[in-house]
Design a protein around this motif. Sequence first.
Motif, PDB file in Angstrom:
ATOM      1  N   THR A   6      -9.896  -1.710   0.627  1.00  0.00           N
ATOM      2  CA  THR A   6     -10.062  -0.066   0.461  1.00  0.00           C
ATOM      3  C   THR A   6      -8.851   0.317   0.014  1.00  0.00           C
ATOM      4  N   ILE A   7      -8.967   0.907  -1.365  1.00  0.00           N
ATOM      5  CA  ILE A   7      -7.698   1.764  -1.962  1.00  0.00           C
ATOM      6  C   ILE A   7      -7.630   2.975  -1.517  1.00  0.00           C
ATOM      7  N   ALA A   8      -8.587   3.773  -1.064  1.00  0.00           N
ATOM      8  CA  ALA A   8      -8.631   5.076  -0.654  1.00  0.00           C
ATOM      9  C   ALA A   8      -9.960   5.391   0.310  1.00  0.00           C
ATOM     10  N   ALA A   9      -9.894   6.309   0.856  1.00  0.00           N
ATOM     11  CA  ALA A   9     -11.099   6.859   1.842  1.00  0.00           C
ATOM     12  C   ALA A   9     -11.312   8.498   1.419  1.00  0.00           C
ATOM     13  N   GLY A  10     -12.474   8.856   1.100  1.00  0.00           N
ATOM     14  CA  GLY A  10     -12.747  10.186   0.677  1.00  0.00           C
ATOM     15  C   GLY A  10     -13.498  10.954   1.584  1.00  0.00           C
ATOM     16  N   VAL A  11     -13.276  11.936   1.869  1.00  0.00           N
ATOM     17  CA  VAL A  11     -14.502  12.882   3.007  1.00  0.00           C
ATOM     18  C   VAL A  11     -14.446  14.270   2.405  1.00  0.00           C
ATOM     19  N   SER A  56     -13.054   3.929   9.517  1.00  0.00           N
ATOM     20  CA  SER A  56     -11.845   3.453   9.917  1.00  0.00           C
ATOM     21  C   SER A  56     -12.193   2.294  10.773  1.00  0.00           C
ATOM     22  N   ASP A  57     -13.559   1.539  10.803  1.00  0.00           N
ATOM     23  CA  ASP A  57     -13.926   0.462  11.449  1.00  0.00           C
ATOM     24  C   ASP A  57     -13.281  -0.902  11.185  1.00  0.00           C
ATOM     25  N   ARG A  73       0.896  -1.405   0.112  1.00  0.00           N
ATOM     26  CA  ARG A  73       0.072  -0.042  -0.139  1.00  0.00           C
ATOM     27  C   ARG A  73       1.009   1.105   0.045  1.00  0.00           C
ATOM     28  N   ARG A  74       0.696   2.061  -1.261  1.00  0.00           N
ATOM     29  CA  ARG A  74       1.578   3.284  -1.236  1.00  0.00           C
ATOM     30  C   ARG A  74       0.581   4.475  -0.650  1.00  0.00           C
ATOM     31  N   ARG A  75       1.333   5.465   0.005  1.00  0.00           N
ATOM     32  CA  ARG A  75       0.608   6.707   0.275  1.00  0.00           C
ATOM     33  C   ARG A  75       0.864   7.659  -0.900  1.00  0.00           C
ATOM     34  N   ALA A  76       0.122   7.540  -1.792  1.00  0.00           N
ATOM     35  CA  ALA A  76       0.400   8.305  -2.922  1.00  0.00           C
ATOM     36  C   ALA A  76      -1.017   8.504  -3.723  1.00  0.00           C
ATOM     37  N   VAL A  77      -1.242   9.704  -4.157  1.00  0.00           N
ATOM     38  CA  VAL A  77      -2.477  10.128  -4.955  1.00  0.00           C
ATOM     39  C   VAL A  77      -1.911  11.012  -5.897  1.00  0.00           C
ATOM     40  N   PRO A  78      -1.980  10.398  -7.259  1.00  0.00           N
ATOM     41  CA  PRO A  78      -1.657  10.978  -8.410  1.00  0.00           C
ATOM     42  C   PRO A  78      -2.710  11.821  -8.809  1.00  0.00           C
ATOM     43  N   ASN A 101      -4.502   5.414   4.283  1.00  0.00           N
ATOM     44  CA  ASN A 101      -4.841   4.621   5.517  1.00  0.00           C
ATOM     45  C   ASN A 101      -5.993   5.185   6.199  1.00  0.00           C
ATOM     46  N   LYS A 102      -6.576   4.523   7.179  1.00  0.00           N
ATOM     47  CA  LYS A 102      -7.496   4.787   8.116  1.00  0.00           C
ATOM     48  C   LYS A 102      -7.902   6.347   8.323  1.00  0.00           C
ATOM     49  N   PRO A 103      -8.783   6.810   8.199  1.00  0.00           N
ATOM     50  CA  PRO A 103      -8.790   8.348   8.337  1.00  0.00           C
ATOM     51  C   PRO A 103      -9.025   8.982   9.683  1.00  0.00           C
ATOM     52  N   ASN A 104      -9.021   7.844  10.470  1.00  0.00           N
ATOM     53  CA  ASN A 104      -9.266   8.329  11.956  1.00  0.00           C
ATOM     54  C   ASN A 104      -7.823   8.297  12.602  1.00  0.00           C
ATOM     55  N   ALA A 105      -6.970   7.835  11.879  1.00  0.00           N
ATOM     56  CA  ALA A 105      -5.453   7.495  12.372  1.00  0.00           C
ATOM     57  C   ALA A 105      -4.341   8.009  11.557  1.00  0.00           C
ATOM     58  N   SER A 106      -4.882   8.663  10.599  1.00  0.00           N
ATOM     59  CA  SER A 106      -3.834   9.228   9.609  1.00  0.00           C
ATOM     60  C   SER A 106      -3.994  10.510   9.114  1.00  0.00           C
ATOM     61  N   GLU A 107      -2.824  11.209   8.600  1.00  0.00           N
ATOM     62  CA  GLU A 107      -3.157  12.482   7.908  1.00  0.00           C
ATOM     63  C   GLU A 107      -3.787  12.057   6.276  1.00  0.00           C
ATOM     64  N   PRO A 108      -4.659  13.050   5.675  1.00  0.00           N
ATOM     65  CA  PRO A 108      -4.989  13.061   4.533  1.00  0.00           C
ATOM     66  C   PRO A 108      -3.593  13.121   3.411  1.00  0.00           C
TER      67      PRO A 108
END
Length: 399
Positions: free
Chosen positions: A361-366, A341-342, A22-27, A379-386
């Motif tokens: 889950t490849i990404a979460a959007g808010v 994030s459950d 899992r890469r933390r990357a958003v092209p 990563n989980k939105p309640n435990a990571s930065e966007p």
Amino acid sequence: MFRLLFVVVVFALSGTCEIVGRRRAVPVIHLRGSHYEVGYDVGRTFSSLIKEFIATYANLRDFEKEYKTEPGKEAYEKTLANMKERYPYYVKEMQGVADGAKVPFYQLFLLQLDDIIGTINDNHIPRNDTGGCSSLGIQTPNEAVLAHTEDAFSETLNHFYIMSAHIIPTQEDRDHGAVEERFASLCYAGHMPGYTMGYNENGLVFSINTLSPMILKPGNTPRTFITRALLSAKNLEDATKILTDEGLGAGNGCSVNMIWTDENGERSLYNVEMAPDLTSNKSLLNIKKFENDVLIHTNKYLRLQLKEVDGPIIDSSNARLEAIFKHPTPKTRDDLQDILSDTTRQDFQVFQEKDDSIIKTIAAGVFDLKEKTWNIYINKPNASEPVAILPIRFTNIGK
């Protein structure tokens, strides 16, 4: 003059099929031009990513097998002919992606057909569809938030990008019904924008949940074309007309979650369930407005009464709904991010991150309408930065 602005956020392409986790990357790519020009530059820019996805996506191999059968070829040709008649400019857009990426057009079109072609020879046989997207929305005097997990087959992990486009149709395309469009949408590699999550500059933010009616309608409009057209919608009435698709109707099913902002800044929250209408040439729709309750949708029909598939997509939906309803009623964005994030269940998770899971889950959007931002988490939105925060611009409102 056609101008291209290309932005990549912490992103690297590789010509190999190396498993990198899992890469933390958003092209993100910003584009301006005709349908074909925009498609071409998407394909050219993400050629390696698209080729790698096409080479590794197991479902595409199944689609190709069906395509080689007589019923599969007939369904492909009939659907393509209908789309060239109804949405020729979107077909051009897809051809642009194929030309830019130097991949066969038919493979990209098979991706849009999805379960329509994948089940062509067993359309009436119970099948075990798989899915995992979860959407939640709240609309209160203080909050207007739509939150979504983008779940897909594991091959899609790290194989997506965000397309931010200003479409300026050619005169030929305008003569066929195309309109100027400004939107941003997450796209799986090689797919059209629209069938995930995003917004347009007419006041719409949205997310999509795959739904699986038992009986599909080959030759009718694939849901991916309908949600592509949704990016052009000017208001709820226009969106309803697009989803109804009078004269053909949807060939398969989905759920659309929407927050509309009008010229006065008033916001409205809706869910639309869409399915093939087996008795007429239009989509079967159920539209619900949420005023005092929370929008919650997964991958099963909650209001339309029709025969669905059995198997993991329903089992997963029921499990995720059960996990979601164990949380207190969400009232804030933080509450929604906690629910997204459950991972409490061992079988199916709201945020699906297990290594052995077919769907991840490849990404979460808010989408935060108060802040006018689209926050994208890997990563989980309640435990990571966007990883990316994109502005939501409704520049067409009031024009």
